[in-house]
Motif scaffolding. Structure first.
Motif, PDB file in Angstrom:
ATOM      1  N   GLU A 179      -3.294  -6.955   0.551  1.00  0.00           N
ATOM      2  CA  GLU A 179      -2.204  -7.129   1.525  1.00  0.00           C
ATOM      3  C   GLU A 179      -0.854  -6.757   0.917  1.00  0.00           C
ATOM      4  O   GLU A 179      -0.053  -6.074   1.554  1.00  0.00           O
ATOM      5  N   ALA A 180      -0.615  -7.205  -0.314  1.00  0.00           N
ATOM      6  CA  ALA A 180       0.659  -6.903  -0.970  1.00  0.00           C
ATOM      7  C   ALA A 180       0.809  -5.407  -1.196  1.00  0.00           C
ATOM      8  O   ALA A 180       1.902  -4.837  -1.018  1.00  0.00           O
ATOM      9  N   VAL A 181      -0.274  -4.748  -1.586  1.00  0.00           N
ATOM     10  CA  VAL A 181      -0.235  -3.292  -1.790  1.00  0.00           C
ATOM     11  C   VAL A 181       0.111  -2.587  -0.488  1.00  0.00           C
ATOM     12  O   VAL A 181       0.974  -1.704  -0.447  1.00  0.00           O
ATOM     13  N   GLU A 182      -0.554  -2.988   0.599  1.00  0.00           N
ATOM     14  CA  GLU A 182      -0.325  -2.317   1.876  1.00  0.00           C
ATOM     15  C   GLU A 182       1.088  -2.564   2.404  1.00  0.00           C
ATOM     16  O   GLU A 182       1.676  -1.689   3.049  1.00  0.00           O
ATOM     17  N   GLN A 183       1.657  -3.750   2.138  1.00  0.00           N
ATOM     18  CA  GLN A 183       3.038  -4.005   2.543  1.00  0.00           C
ATOM     19  C   GLN A 183       3.993  -3.054   1.834  1.00  0.00           C
ATOM     20  O   GLN A 183       4.913  -2.509   2.446  1.00  0.00           O
ATOM     21  N   ARG A 184       3.762  -2.854   0.548  1.00  0.00           N
ATOM     22  CA  ARG A 184       4.625  -1.952  -0.212  1.00  0.00           C
ATOM     23  C   ARG A 184       4.434  -0.506   0.231  1.00  0.00           C
ATOM     24  O   ARG A 184       5.398   0.260   0.305  1.00  0.00           O
ATOM     25  N   VAL A 185       3.202  -0.127   0.509  1.00  0.00           N
ATOM     26  CA  VAL A 185       2.941   1.237   0.987  1.00  0.00           C
ATOM     27  C   VAL A 185       3.651   1.469   2.314  1.00  0.00           C
ATOM     28  O   VAL A 185       4.313   2.499   2.519  1.00  0.00           O
ATOM     29  N   GLN A 186       3.523   0.509   3.227  1.00  0.00           N
ATOM     30  CA  GLN A 186       4.159   0.634   4.526  1.00  0.00           C
ATOM     31  C   GLN A 186       5.675   0.755   4.387  1.00  0.00           C
ATOM     32  O   GLN A 186       6.314   1.581   5.046  1.00  0.00           O
ATOM     33  N   ALA A 187       6.244  -0.069   3.512  1.00  0.00           N
ATOM     34  CA  ALA A 187       7.693  -0.013   3.298  1.00  0.00           C
ATOM     35  C   ALA A 187       8.101   1.349   2.751  1.00  0.00           C
ATOM     36  O   ALA A 187       9.110   1.929   3.171  1.00  0.00           O
ATOM     37  N   ARG A 188       7.319   1.875   1.815  1.00  0.00           N
ATOM     38  CA  ARG A 188       7.675   3.152   1.204  1.00  0.00           C
ATOM     39  C   ARG A 188       7.560   4.296   2.209  1.00  0.00           C
ATOM     40  O   ARG A 188       8.402   5.194   2.234  1.00  0.00           O
TER      41      ARG A 188
END
Length: 286
Positions: A145-154
């Motif tokens: 989940e944390a990885v996907e949040q950062r990917v989405q933000a980027r």
């Protein structure tokens, strides 16, 4: 319940700077202000460093103490109102590291960025798959989940390149960033093709420092210089390192990194030669 985190904005930063200036012009220490207004010294420090947005009554008390005239008072109050505007920040961004959300906020309001990267493709030019591979590799303990949040933000950050007045990006990379196979050959090929495409945009300039350049000023680490359309908003330096993220505002630091960027620009391949290198590498990956 912990207090809601205040995300810095350009206007909040300008408001903090103006309050510091007004206090200095009044020849008052923070302790003097506390004695005369009852505003806690710690609270005043947080206001003057853009860590919190002051309440209107607190700001009015400070303006009264500093004997600010009516016309200028209206300008300062307008800054307070504008300080609430946080660009395109999403609700889930509150789960991201504080300094990163601050960077996102500043980037969304910036007029231009000058970015040097020694090991990565610049964040605002990354594809989603490349970003995901980078985040997984650099944060091996992060949850899915944390990885996907950062990917989405980027990925969402790329919206600054498609605005009516798009962000002007001048990015310089060490050649090493192009040869490290992040995410595998397919991901890197798509990333190269994306770079070749965006460099055709008039507001994006991309250069690579070739291995043949030898030692250069950027080898100690990456940095970003942010400039804003309003000259009242001074430039800002952002550093991202293993020791933590850091913003620098002092004029001497901004000048030092500006000179460093100019030095790197002079050592790098021209934008046309950079495009040829990227196109060649993409072709080899097919």
């Amino acid at each position: 319940m912990p207090p809601k985190r205040q995300i810095p904005t350009v206007r909040l930063r300008r408001l903090a700077a103006e309050l510091r200036r007004l206090r200095g012009a009044s020849e008052l220490t923070r302790e003097d202000v506390t004695e005369r207004t009852g505003i806690n010294t710690v609270t005043l420090y947080r206001i003057e460093t853009a860590r919190v947005r002051p309440q209107r009554r607190t700001l009015l008390a400070l303006l009264d103490l500093y004997e600010v005239h009516a016309s200028h008072r209206d300008e300062v109050l307008a800054l307070l109102q504008g300080a609430k505007e946080q660009g395109w920040l999403r609700p889930y961004h509150s789960e991201l590291p504080e300094q990163y959300t601050a960077y996102i906020s500043f980037e969304s309001e910036a007029w231009e960025v000058r970015n040097y990267e020694s090991l990565f493709i610049p964040g605002v030019l990354q594809t989603g798959d490349y970003a995901r591979a980078v985040i997984k590799g650099t944060l091996p303990m992060a949850t899915v989940e944390a990885v996907e949040q950062r990917v989405q933000a980027r990925v969402e950050r790329k919206a600054v390149l498609a605005k009516k007045e798009p962000l002007r990006v001048w990015a310089i990379m060490d050649e090493a960033a192009l040869h490290r196979t992040v995410g595998g050959p397919k991901v890197m090929r798509e990333q190269m093709e994306h770079l070749a495409q965006v460099t055709g945009e008039p507001h994006v300039t991309l250069q690579v420092i070739p291995f043949s350049a030898g030692a250069h000023a950027g080898m100690p680490g990456s940095f970003v210089l942010m400039g804003f359309a309003d000259k009242e908003d001074p430039e800002l330096v952002y550093l991202d390192s293993m020791a933590g993220d850091l913003f620098l505002e002092a004029e001497i630091d901004v000048r030092r990194y500006g000179v460093m960027f100019d030095n790197l620009r002079a050592q790098a391949l021209s934008p046309d030669d950079t495009l040829r290198l990227i196109t060649t590498l993409a072709s080899e990956m097919r």
